[in-house]
Enzyme design. Structure first.
Site, short mmCIF file in Angstrom:
data_model
loop_
_atom_site.label_atom_id
_atom_site.label_comp_id
_atom_site.label_asym_id
_atom_site.label_seq_id
_atom_site.Cartn_x
_atom_site.Cartn_y
_atom_site.Cartn_z
N TRP A 101 -56.65 -88.27 -48.83
CA TRP A 101 -56.86 -87.01 -49.56
C TRP A 101 -58.30 -86.55 -49.44
O TRP A 101 -58.58 -85.36 -49.28
CB TRP A 101 -56.42 -87.14 -51.02
CG TRP A 101 -54.95 -87.38 -51.14
CD1 TRP A 101 -54.34 -88.48 -51.68
CD2 TRP A 101 -53.88 -86.52 -50.70
NE1 TRP A 101 -52.97 -88.34 -51.60
CE2 TRP A 101 -52.67 -87.16 -51.00
CE3 TRP A 101 -53.85 -85.26 -50.08
CZ2 TRP A 101 -51.43 -86.59 -50.71
CZ3 TRP A 101 -52.62 -84.69 -49.78
CH2 TRP A 101 -51.42 -85.36 -50.10
N ASP A 171 -61.66 -84.82 -57.22
CA ASP A 171 -60.20 -84.73 -57.22
C ASP A 171 -59.68 -85.86 -58.10
O ASP A 171 -59.80 -87.04 -57.74
CB ASP A 171 -59.69 -84.87 -55.77
CG ASP A 171 -58.16 -84.89 -55.67
OD1 ASP A 171 -57.48 -84.89 -56.72
OD2 ASP A 171 -57.66 -84.91 -54.53
N LYS A 195 -48.76 -85.93 -60.62
CA LYS A 195 -48.94 -87.37 -60.61
C LYS A 195 -48.87 -87.93 -62.04
O LYS A 195 -48.14 -88.85 -62.31
CB LYS A 195 -50.28 -87.75 -59.96
CG LYS A 195 -50.50 -87.15 -58.57
CD LYS A 195 -49.65 -87.82 -57.50
CE LYS A 195 -49.47 -86.97 -56.25
NZ LYS A 195 -50.66 -86.65 -55.50
C1 LIG Z 1 -51.03 -85.94 -54.28
C2 LIG Z 1 -52.48 -85.74 -54.13
C3 LIG Z 1 -53.02 -84.59 -53.54
C4 LIG Z 1 -52.16 -83.48 -52.97
O1 LIG Z 1 -51.53 -82.80 -53.97
P1 LIG Z 1 -50.63 -81.51 -53.67
O2 LIG Z 1 -50.42 -80.94 -55.04
O3 LIG Z 1 -49.38 -81.98 -53.00
O4 LIG Z 1 -51.41 -80.59 -52.80
C5 LIG Z 1 -54.38 -84.48 -53.47
N1 LIG Z 1 -55.19 -85.43 -53.94
C6 LIG Z 1 -54.72 -86.55 -54.51
C7 LIG Z 1 -55.65 -87.59 -55.01
C8 LIG Z 1 -53.35 -86.75 -54.62
O5 LIG Z 1 -52.86 -87.88 -55.16
#
Ligand SMILES: *Cc1c(COP(=O)(O)O)cnc(C)c1O
Length: 360
Positions: A101, A171, A195
């Protein structure tokens, strides 16, 4: 009705209480005769929902008044583009690449500015967090970017990097609301909610006001300017109403359950049950160095592909679902977010011990 223990990395388990409430309110939300899915985003009813959701997340995280909370769409991935588009002043940003990511965010930012990879753990398949105490931070960096909890590899920052005064962007998708954080340590925090917080389709961005460009960015679409959403309290256009409502219900569930300090306590307790077992086993093996282990995502391997496939299949038959690891790591991964009860982790460890005995 029968529910499984769902160890999916995302979309992932949500609190059963919240799902039941949502079911009860599905046809008639608080006596208004319609579902939240059916009501105008300009209605008083929905205005209350989004305002309460914002107030509750502010309370839970202790978000200072000079930060905006934005309910956005496009997932966490669209933030990989919006962040460089909006935050670039000098046109330089530094990235610590600790997994897929972070790498995607780094690559995407490179389309809009000079993106520098100032540290990486790719040399050891992202199984650790690099030393971030004295990094070669660019003098003119607009921000330093991290992925705080690496969903795929199961690592996490137990200490934030020393950004030498530069704005930290994080993030937090897979550790959102899993433990208290100090919002003032960051310029921008964002996470896709699927998540640990709610249904897919909502991304929450928490941004310090002075980072929001006040001029119209001519080369940035209106929908991708933070100012658009900040000035309109996330109601510039139709927001993901249903998703925001469920997030709001999850915030209330978190408040009822003692808030983020209590979540952290429970999450550590759950993670320790699993890690203690992994450390004691000479059959299963955790893939991450001990000091950087995540309390949300726990990857582990047996080291034999056939046995691993058998494990995942038999676990599923026993009501323990979605334990297959990410294709880049192989093996297994248990995601044990806020809504995973302790009993789920205990059942998993019991199952692992039994499987070890039978297959060693
Ligand atoms: C799942 C995830 C993403 C991507 O998320 P989307 O909503 O599918 O774009 C980005 N960063 C992390 C840390 C993730 O776990």
């Amino acid at each position: 009705m029968s529910r499984v223990y769902n160890f999916s990395a995302g979309p992932a388990v949500l609190p059963e209480e919240v799902l039941k409430e949502a079911a009860e309110q599905m046809l008639d939300y608080k006596g208004c005769g319609m579902s939240v899915m059916e009501m105008s985003h300009r209605s008083k009813m929905f205005d209350d929902i989004i305002k309460e959701a914002e107030a509750d997340i502010r309370e839970l995280m202790g978000i200072p008044d000079n930060y905006k909370v934005l309910f956005l769409q496009g997932g966490a991935s669209l933030q990989f583009s919006m962040i460089p588009m909006n935050l670039k002043k000098n046109g330089v940003a530094d990235f610590i690449v600790t997994g897929n990511w972070a790498k995607k965010a780094y690559q995407e930012a490179g389309r809009f500015l000079t993106a520098n990879k100032i540290a990486s753990s790719e040399d050891k398949t992202f199984t650790y967090i690099p030393d971030c105490s004295d990094l070669p931070i660019s003098e003119n960096a607009d921000y330093v970017y991290i992925c705080q909890n690496n969903t795929i590899y199961g690592t996490t920052y137990h200490k934030l990097p020393n950004t030498k005064g530069k704005t930290l962007v994080s993030d937090v998708s897979s550790c959102f609301l899993s433990a208290p954080i100090n919002v003032s340590d960051y310029g921008l925090i964002f996470g896709g909610v699927q998540k640990n917080v709610g249904p897919a389709g909502v991304c929450i961005t928490i941004i310090r006001e002075d980072l929001i460009p006040q001029e119209d960015l001519k080369d940035v679409p209106v929908m991708l300017q933070y100012k658009t959403h900040a000035d309109n309290d996330s109601l510039y256009n139709t927001p993901p109403c249903w998703g925001i409502y469920i997030c709001g219900q999850v915030f209330k569930w978190l408040k009822r359950n003692g808030g983020l300090a209590e979540m952290e306590k429970r999450n550590i307790e759950k993670a320790n049950i699993l890690y203690d077992y992994l450390d004691s086993s000479d059959f299963f093996k955790g893939t991450v160095v001990k000091e950087d282990r995540s309390i949300m995502n726990v990857p582990f391997v047996i080291g034999d592909k056939d046995l691993e496939a058998k494990f995942v299949a038999e676990a599923k038959a026993a009501g323990l679902e979605n334990l297959k690891g990410h294709r880049t790591v192989g093996g297994m991964r248990a995601s044990i977010y806020n809504a995973m009860p302790k009993e789920g982790v205990e059942k998993l460890v019991e199952f692992m011990a039994d499987f070890e005995k039978k297959n060693k």
